[in-house]
Enzyme design. Sequence first.
Site, PDB file in Angstrom:
ATOM      1  N   LEU A   1     145.746 124.485  20.173  1.00 17.02           N
ATOM      2  CA  LEU A   1     146.605 124.999  21.229  1.00 17.02           C
ATOM      3  C   LEU A   1     147.027 126.436  20.944  1.00 17.02           C
ATOM      4  O   LEU A   1     147.521 126.737  19.856  1.00 17.02           O
ATOM      5  CB  LEU A   1     147.854 124.107  21.279  1.00 17.02           C
ATOM      6  CG  LEU A   1     148.979 124.525  22.205  1.00 17.02           C
ATOM      7  CD1 LEU A   1     148.574 124.339  23.664  1.00 17.02           C
ATOM      8  CD2 LEU A   1     150.237 123.694  21.900  1.00 17.02           C
TER       9      LEU A   1
ATOM     10  N   THR B   1     147.871 127.006  16.787  1.00 18.41           N
ATOM     11  CA  THR B   1     147.525 128.224  16.039  1.00 18.41           C
ATOM     12  C   THR B   1     148.649 129.237  16.201  1.00 18.41           C
ATOM     13  O   THR B   1     149.014 129.588  17.322  1.00 18.41           O
ATOM     14  CB  THR B   1     146.192 128.807  16.547  1.00 18.41           C
ATOM     15  OG1 THR B   1     145.180 127.827  16.356  1.00 18.41           O
ATOM     16  CG2 THR B   1     145.809 130.074  15.792  1.00 18.41           C
TER      17      THR B   1
ATOM     18  N   SER C   1     144.950 129.206   6.476  1.00 22.10           N
ATOM     19  CA  SER C   1     143.854 129.924   7.142  1.00 22.10           C
ATOM     20  C   SER C   1     144.301 131.341   7.435  1.00 22.10           C
ATOM     21  O   SER C   1     145.471 131.567   7.752  1.00 22.10           O
ATOM     22  CB  SER C   1     143.544 129.212   8.475  1.00 22.10           C
ATOM     23  OG  SER C   1     142.797 130.045   9.348  1.00 22.10           O
TER      24      SER C   1
ATOM     25  N   HIS D   1     142.327 132.897   9.720  1.00 21.85           N
ATOM     26  CA  HIS D   1     141.571 133.085  10.960  1.00 21.85           C
ATOM     27  C   HIS D   1     140.232 133.775  10.667  1.00 21.85           C
ATOM     28  O   HIS D   1     139.712 134.539  11.470  1.00 21.85           O
ATOM     29  CB  HIS D   1     142.395 133.927  11.935  1.00 21.85           C
ATOM     30  CG  HIS D   1     142.288 133.527  13.377  1.00 21.85           C
ATOM     31  ND1 HIS D   1     143.316 132.950  14.067  1.00 21.85           N
ATOM     32  CD2 HIS D   1     141.282 133.651  14.283  1.00 21.85           C
ATOM     33  CE1 HIS D   1     142.956 132.749  15.328  1.00 21.85           C
ATOM     34  NE2 HIS D   1     141.713 133.168  15.480  1.00 21.85           N
TER      35      HIS D   1
ATOM     36  N   ASP E   1     140.820 126.710   5.784  1.00 18.14           N
ATOM     37  CA  ASP E   1     139.597 127.386   6.244  1.00 18.14           C
ATOM     38  C   ASP E   1     139.613 128.859   5.881  1.00 18.14           C
ATOM     39  O   ASP E   1     140.588 129.373   5.343  1.00 18.14           O
ATOM     40  CB  ASP E   1     139.325 127.169   7.744  1.00 18.14           C
ATOM     41  CG  ASP E   1     140.138 128.063   8.692  1.00 18.14           C
ATOM     42  OD1 ASP E   1     140.592 129.157   8.310  1.00 18.14           O
ATOM     43  OD2 ASP E   1     140.299 127.633   9.854  1.00 18.14           O
TER      44      ASP E   1
ATOM     45  N   GLY F   1     136.119 131.353   4.930  1.00 16.87           N
ATOM     46  CA  GLY F   1     135.216 131.761   3.854  1.00 16.87           C
ATOM     47  C   GLY F   1     134.354 130.675   3.259  1.00 16.87           C
ATOM     48  O   GLY F   1     133.582 130.951   2.335  1.00 16.87           O
TER      49      GLY F   1
ATOM     50  N   ARG G   1     131.283 128.765   2.666  1.00 19.47           N
ATOM     51  CA  ARG G   1     129.857 128.978   2.950  1.00 19.47           C
ATOM     52  C   ARG G   1     128.952 128.069   2.133  1.00 19.47           C
ATOM     53  O   ARG G   1     127.738 128.060   2.313  1.00 19.47           O
ATOM     54  CB  ARG G   1     129.468 130.449   2.650  1.00 19.47           C
ATOM     55  CG  ARG G   1     130.237 131.464   3.466  1.00 19.47           C
ATOM     56  CD  ARG G   1     129.910 131.385   4.959  1.00 19.47           C
ATOM     57  NE  ARG G   1     130.666 132.335   5.755  1.00 19.47           N
ATOM     58  CZ  ARG G   1     131.794 132.050   6.411  1.00 19.47           C
ATOM     59  NH1 ARG G   1     132.298 130.830   6.379  1.00 19.47           N
ATOM     60  NH2 ARG G   1     132.410 132.967   7.128  1.00 19.47           N
TER      61      ARG G   1
ATOM     62  N   GLY H   1     134.229 127.982  10.399  1.00 25.70           N
ATOM     63  CA  GLY H   1     134.267 128.649  11.702  1.00 25.70           C
ATOM     64  C   GLY H   1     132.904 129.221  12.065  1.00 25.70           C
ATOM     65  O   GLY H   1     132.130 128.606  12.817  1.00 25.70           O
ATOM     66  N   ARG H   2     132.560 130.375  11.502  1.00 25.98           N
ATOM     67  CA  ARG H   2     131.314 131.056  11.888  1.00 25.98           C
ATOM     68  C   ARG H   2     130.056 130.213  11.652  1.00 25.98           C
ATOM     69  O   ARG H   2     129.131 130.270  12.468  1.00 25.98           O
ATOM     70  CB  ARG H   2     131.214 132.412  11.177  1.00 25.98           C
ATOM     71  CG  ARG H   2     132.300 133.382  11.648  1.00 25.98           C
ATOM     72  CD  ARG H   2     132.226 134.704  10.922  1.00 25.98           C
ATOM     73  NE  ARG H   2     133.296 135.611  11.301  1.00 25.98           N
ATOM     74  CZ  ARG H   2     134.507 135.629  10.722  1.00 25.98           C
ATOM     75  NH1 ARG H   2     134.799 134.786   9.754  1.00 25.98           N
ATOM     76  NH2 ARG H   2     135.413 136.502  11.125  1.00 25.98           N
TER      77      ARG H   2
END
Length: 364
Positions: A128, A154, A251, A253, A284, A286, A288, A307-308
């Site tokens: 939200l 968020t 996080s 972001h 979250d 970073g 990988r 995320g990404r």
Amino acid sequence: MDIVSLADLKQAAKEKIPSDLWDFIEGAAFDEVTKQRNEEKFLDLTMNPNFLIDVGTRNLSTTVFGKKIDFPIMIAPAGGKRQLHPEGEIAAAKGAGMSGTLYALPTASGFSIEEVAEVASGPLWFQLYHSNDEITEFLVTKAKSAGYSAICLTVDGPTSAPKEKDLRNNFRRKPELYNGSFRERPEFARSTDIIVPDFSDFSPEEYQGLTWERLDWLKSLTNLPLVIKGIRTVRDALLCAEYGADGIVVSNHGGRQIDRTLSSIETLYPITQAVGENLEVYFDSGIRRGSDAFMALALGARGVFVGRPAFWGMAYQGAEGVKLMLDILKSEFDRCLAFCGYRNLSEIEIGSVNIPTHWPVNIP
Ligand SMILES: Cc1cc2nc3c(=O)[nH]c(=O)nc-3n(C[C@H](O)[C@H](O)[C@H](O)COP(=O)(O)O)c2cc1C
């Protein structure tokens, strides 16, 4: 090329999508220093393997506010997936479900809250962005009745930070691919094609800021657990517990809001130490490798989000690509568990990770 790591997936995705869209996904605030730091600081951490333990049978499953997931790596809420791929958030939810984990749907989704719930086979959170009480009430009510299992508020965007690559590329968002949450109430939709969105779209009469004192009001809208995303300090983590949140996501972001902060992983252990059992702590920014996820759990996180990498998987192969990305991380995570001598997540201890002595121990 065979995809064996997230680095391979990233390269394959980059080759498939237009460069301005790539920059939008990969970009971060200002000099992108925090984004870079997020990944670099994981390389400061090291693991301590332990052998001659029977780790032949391992169980990676856990629960997130009581909902079971097969392994502790989930998909972070991130708008823009439908601009990347026609199936957008549908593909992300399907991929997470196929892999046995949770998907967090962003407010800025190209599909409606209900459309995503229909295809999801794993648990869902609804992320939200609050701007106005009436809109928030509308979104929270919909998420609850569609079966979402938590509201993830968020909080790290009191304004937005320019992504300079987007400015240089004159990147335009396609509002119709971000406003799916507002299908029945188009007047509530605020996503525009502007490059640096802000709350300036709201008149002072419409905009109603949310504060610690008003979290009670948000909680009164639903009995779903409330998770606060974007926590970077011990102070704010303790306030989340004090004001009745059920969980937090530590996080930054992915470095897309304020630049020049600590990496997210540097802040994790001081925060988990301070909040103890009072909150479910997620992480979250970073991640990988499965080893990154493992080390975040050793530092006290209950689970992590990416995320990404979900964008990379989706660009590569839609829902199947999202599943591939998650399966790679799951397999890497599983190997760390075995190498460190653990059979399940509850056995993971802080002693399996070395925290560099130069990392900050007191985060205000
Ligand atoms: C393109 C993009 C869009 C994002 N949109 C949102 C969003 O709408 N809401 C939100 O809470 N976080 C958003 N995020 C942040 C992610 O939820 C997450 O915190 C971040 O991507 C984690 O870092 P990582 O990309 O290094 O894994 C976005 C991230 C990206 C890359």
